[in-house]
Design a protein around this motif. Sequence first.
Motif, PDB file in Angstrom:
ATOM      1  N   UNK C 116      15.764  23.293  -4.441  1.00  0.00           N
ATOM      2  CA  UNK C 116      16.528  23.767  -5.593  1.00  0.00           C
ATOM      3  C   UNK C 116      16.650  22.693  -6.669  1.00  0.00           C
ATOM      4  N   UNK C 117      16.644  21.421  -6.262  1.00  0.00           N
ATOM      5  CA  UNK C 117      16.746  20.360  -7.273  1.00  0.00           C
ATOM      6  C   UNK C 117      15.542  20.385  -8.207  1.00  0.00           C
ATOM      7  N   UNK C 118      14.380  20.771  -7.644  1.00  0.00           N
ATOM      8  CA  UNK C 118      13.175  20.859  -8.467  1.00  0.00           C
ATOM      9  C   UNK C 118      13.304  22.013  -9.463  1.00  0.00           C
ATOM     10  N   UNK C 119      13.901  23.138  -8.992  1.00  0.00           N
ATOM     11  CA  UNK C 119      14.179  24.223  -9.933  1.00  0.00           C
ATOM     12  C   UNK C 119      15.107  23.734 -11.032  1.00  0.00           C
ATOM     13  N   UNK C 120      16.054  22.876 -10.651  1.00  0.00           N
ATOM     14  CA  UNK C 120      16.967  22.321 -11.637  1.00  0.00           C
ATOM     15  C   UNK C 120      16.210  21.532 -12.699  1.00  0.00           C
ATOM     16  N   UNK C 139      20.882  29.282 -19.497  1.00  0.00           N
ATOM     17  CA  UNK C 139      19.902  28.407 -18.838  1.00  0.00           C
ATOM     18  C   UNK C 139      20.076  28.442 -17.330  1.00  0.00           C
ATOM     19  N   UNK C 140      21.335  28.303 -16.888  1.00  0.00           N
ATOM     20  CA  UNK C 140      21.606  28.294 -15.448  1.00  0.00           C
ATOM     21  C   UNK C 140      21.192  29.599 -14.797  1.00  0.00           C
ATOM     22  N   UNK C 141      21.559  30.724 -15.425  1.00  0.00           N
ATOM     23  CA  UNK C 141      21.232  32.029 -14.846  1.00  0.00           C
ATOM     24  C   UNK C 141      19.731  32.235 -14.751  1.00  0.00           C
ATOM     25  N   UNK C 209      23.982  24.898  -5.973  1.00  0.00           N
ATOM     26  CA  UNK C 209      24.628  23.846  -6.737  1.00  0.00           C
ATOM     27  C   UNK C 209      23.620  22.990  -7.489  1.00  0.00           C
ATOM     28  N   UNK C 210      22.656  22.449  -6.723  1.00  0.00           N
ATOM     29  CA  UNK C 210      21.778  21.420  -7.277  1.00  0.00           C
ATOM     30  C   UNK C 210      21.021  21.904  -8.505  1.00  0.00           C
ATOM     31  N   UNK C 211      20.634  23.197  -8.515  1.00  0.00           N
ATOM     32  CA  UNK C 211      19.864  23.690  -9.651  1.00  0.00           C
ATOM     33  C   UNK C 211      20.735  23.885 -10.875  1.00  0.00           C
TER      34      UNK C 211
END
Lengths: 295, 289, 284
Positions: C116-120, C139-141, C209-211
């Motif tokens: 998920x951090x990479x998606x972030x 952006x988050x959605x 969370x991370x993203x």
Amino acid sequence: MISSSSNISPHSKRDDLLSGSVRFLALTAGGLLLLVIAFLFYESWPALHHIGLTRFFSDPDWYPTDNSYRLTSMVWGTIFASTGAVLLASPLAILSALFCHFYAPPLLSRWFRRMVELLAGIPSVVFGFWGLVVLVPMIGHWHPPGPSLLAGILILAFMIMPTIMLVAHTSIAHVPLAYIHSASALGFSRWSMMWHVILPTTKVGIFTGILLGLARALGETMAVLMVCGNVVQTPSRLFDPIRTLTANIALEMGYALGDHRAALFMSGLFLMGLVVLFVSMAEGLRHRNTYVATK
Amino acid sequence: MDLIQPTSHIIPDPDKRAGFRAWLPYQSTEPFCEPDAHLRANNLSIAYHDLQVLRNVTLEINRGCITALVGPSGCGKTSFLMSLNRLTDLIPGCQVSGHLQMNELDILAPTTDLLQLRRTVGMIFQKPTVFPFSIRKNLELPLREHGTHDRTLLQSTIENVLQQVGLWHEVKDRLDHPAQALSGGQQQRLCLARALVLTPDVLLLDEPCSALDPISSGIIEDLIASLQGSYTILIVTHNLAQARRIADHVAVFWSLEGVGQLVEHGSAQQIFESPKEELTAAYISGIRG
Amino acid sequence: MSRQSNHVQEYCLTVIIWTAATMVSIPFIWLMGDLLWNGWSHLSFNFVFSAPLNAGREGGIGPILISTLLLVGVCMGVAVPMGMGTALFLSEYTRHDHVLGRLIRGSLDVLAGVPSIVFGLFGNALFCQVLGFGFSILSGGLTLACMVLPILIRTVEESFRVISREQRLSAAALGLSKSTTIRTILLPAAIPGLLVGGILGLGRAIAETAALIFTSGYVDRMPESLMDSGRSLAVHIYDLSMNVAGGNPHAYATALVLVSLLFMINLSSSWIASRWTLSNQLPT
């Protein structure tokens, strides 16, 4: 299953519109992976260009503000934490899967499985929070400072256990009943049946689960960020604080600029490469193994 | 079987034909089986990928007659049936070659309007395939798709077909109930009604009785017999006694060297009483197949 | 091997396996008990609906719940139509072994494993910077939508595939056009699968969370539009426990809210899934 392979089907306008939009959506969804990779490359290009790959391992330390970009200790942190977690979680997960199938009474087995499913759904930030307020003080009490590689390993193991256990559970459930019946008919003990019949027929499935667990552990961010202490150093003991690549990104993305930001994207690209490798290996195995549900 | 209404009970209403082909079998006089080819297959071959399942079938199907396709499993009878309404197009890797003609229409031509073709050629499958909604909607869906939206016309058409398949009295009070709640035999009759609702010229029946109990099977069989003369019917069956009871013509298929072929074709009487081919004789006497 | 040693072996194995199962259960019970014990006392109507004060040490999580809902709304609003379309394409417009279908499926499988951090990182680069949405709920959605897409497509495609071949053939035999067949027969039959997939995706989105930390940001005010930054429940827990001294009590309560939400989601999806398989087993 059924395709519109013919070039001659009488499409009405609505059919054309539908097939066009569906095709567009599918291509977008399918192209998403390429887009992700392209963006990671694009953003990490300055790092590759200005810093070069070798300096990520030869610079004296990780001080991005002083133009020093050594990633080695964080790579080690990631590797230690995730392999430790896999080593700890796999036996527990496999034993629990066996427990569910051959030892637990039906009701308990159902509840146990349900519990593991719920466990799989708990957000990583909650695991991290629990580790921070319960596990870390305990370890600190026993062997200061507390936030450490050990805490990371324990939390990660706890998090990937459900993944491995559920995959192992499914592959055991797909062992043909005839094998189990004939093993029983031969008077095998439970031990011999599991050791000589169940484990050999499910080993590929279980290995798939372990690879998926490893991929999850490598990519996990929040939990390790919250319990590992985030000191940039190569750990020499279980009780040393560490920083993983993922935690590094999460900590520094907020203020990183220029080459620093590019270096973070570079480490993301590297992580992604690793995870993609493990996931594709797991998928490859899954397709070859007849005893794992393809779903 | 009192349940079966003779086809002559269906009275077309000429005023309501506009925009929709009259609810009427294709001929207006007494139905009968004519010695006039309705469908012609010429050198028809079918293959799935590289596996040939049917080779060089040349066959004429007479208008208004019931033609039974018999023969052991896996000799291409169903494939033959599915090529007649081009359902073979939907099967990946299926290739049909040769020539198929219905009246003047070249069925296999790339320009053929498939929706129109399938409207003219109805099909029933081995397992009843009612859609998962109400009886009424099952019958209305094909009508609406082909441009009938008038409520009274829909209602009267539905009543007519249900009368024709002898379901009307059984279901008239629960037209809006799910069709899947019907028994297997009733579902199959509903499927037949659903095909008839489009007033096809040709009916393709792929073992319509084989998934049913003997009583339902008997009802369907009588129903098919009652349609003789009004539609050109092709029925695949493994039940030779059934073929003998209802068919005007019989085509015997056989798998030779792994490829299905037409062995013999003739009137039911000729096939069952004086078969020309040894294979046919062996098959109908139960020695082979 | 003597009968005696066989018995000993069997006995030891039984003990080991029960111990392993206990070792798995204890942390789970501990975690849940801890959350309930420490979270319950801070949980109140007021906590759920009022705004956070003093960096979250006091007050509640009202705006954070709203932000979470908006994030999830944007995510599902984008992911559901895309997922439906892609699943339709994969199951109805390509053969199972077709190259394009296999490529798309393969790339989605890989996408499902991306951390998920990479998606972030990706979301930050594409949505916040290139498209200029900044740190915002939008952006988050959208980032979350990219994350849940694979699981959604997988489930929906599966539910199209269980619709029998005969149904499709008989629809074609009646001369129904493809769009009619999809609208009247396939989509209704796939609704339960769509619900299950949607709910699973929803669960993943809520837990994330991370993203989100560098796509939708940290701001804990009530969002006024989708272009505002907004903090999700999960990010709130992270921030309270890591950056706010004395934030733990409210972090507990928020975690309890989050976990209860997820459990409800999990239960409803398995309820739908079980009802669905039951109705599929009815004789047809």
